[in-house]
Design an enzyme around this catalytic site. Structure first.
Site: not given
Ligand code: GAR
Length: 194
Positions: A18, A20, A108, A110
């Site tokens: 989490g 982001n 979303n 990615h």
């Molecule tokens: C992020 O890098 C996001 O882009 C990716 O998961 C990570 C979550 O990081 N999402 C995907 O791969 C979706 N297909 P976080 O939990 O530290 O924000």
């Protein structure tokens, strides 16, 4: 006379750490017109739930039944009436009924330059490892609308970063996260501005 403008609500869905989600919450913390109203997670022990709690954002866990069968999540969202549903590291496929109900309001992020390195199983570090294995010279982020297929909705925004030979997947992950922190809140703000 000044008129009260209703606050625009964001609901964040996240499955993991989490970072982001935290970055988005902090960005809008003192914003006059936008608030992160809820964080929803499908993982009971996800770091994101703790982060939301520490930042005084309501956070809740839901299971498969509530998401795909009983429509409990849909009904909660209908109650909250968010202007934007933001997927920040959320790993379950969104059910069609929620997508239909909130058409054009679910986005979303990615961690790659879609359409490359998208689809089922392509998430987080799996993406960065594949990018390095294929000796790509660049990677980046894609922010896109969510439709019924993984990573296939209309692209809203992309940003790139170069990869030098010998760069590790961990280093790629770091650069990609930096891009995410810089751009994701700004893109959300733009989408919410009149
Ligand atoms: C992020 O890098 C996001 O882009 C990716 O998961 C990570 C979550 O990081 N999402 C995907 O791969 C979706 N297909 P976080 O939990 O530290 O924000």
């Amino acid at each position: 006379m000044q008129q009260d403008v209703p606050v625009k609500k964001i609901v964040i869905f996240a499955s993991g750490n989490g970072t982001n989600a935290e970055n988005i919450i902090r960005y809008f913390q003192d914003h006059p017109g936008v608030e992160v109203t809820y964080v929803f997670s499908n993982k009971k022990n996800a770091g994101v739930l703790k982060k939301a709690h520490n930042l005084e954002v309501k956070a809740l866990f839901f299971d498969r039944e509530a998401f795909y069968k009983s429509n409990e999540v849909l009904h909660l969202l209908i109650d909250v009436q968010p202007q934007l549903i933001v997927l920040a590291g959320f790993l379950w496929k969104f059910p069609e009924n929620i997508i239909k109900h909130f058409e054009g309001k679910i986005i979303n992020i990615h961690p790659a330059l879609l359409p490359k390195y998208g689809g089922k199983g392509m998430y987080g570090d799996y993406v960065h490892r594949a990018v390095v294995e294929n000796q790509e010279e660049e990677t980046g982020i894609t922010i896109h609308y969510v439709n019924e297929n993984y990573d296939e909705g209309a692209i809203i925004f992309q940003a790139k970063t170069n990869i030098k030979p010998g760069t590790t997947p961990e280093e790629v992950a770091h650069s990609v996260h930096e891009l995410e922190y810089k751009h994701f809140p700004e893109v959300i703000e733009k989408l919410l501005s009149p």
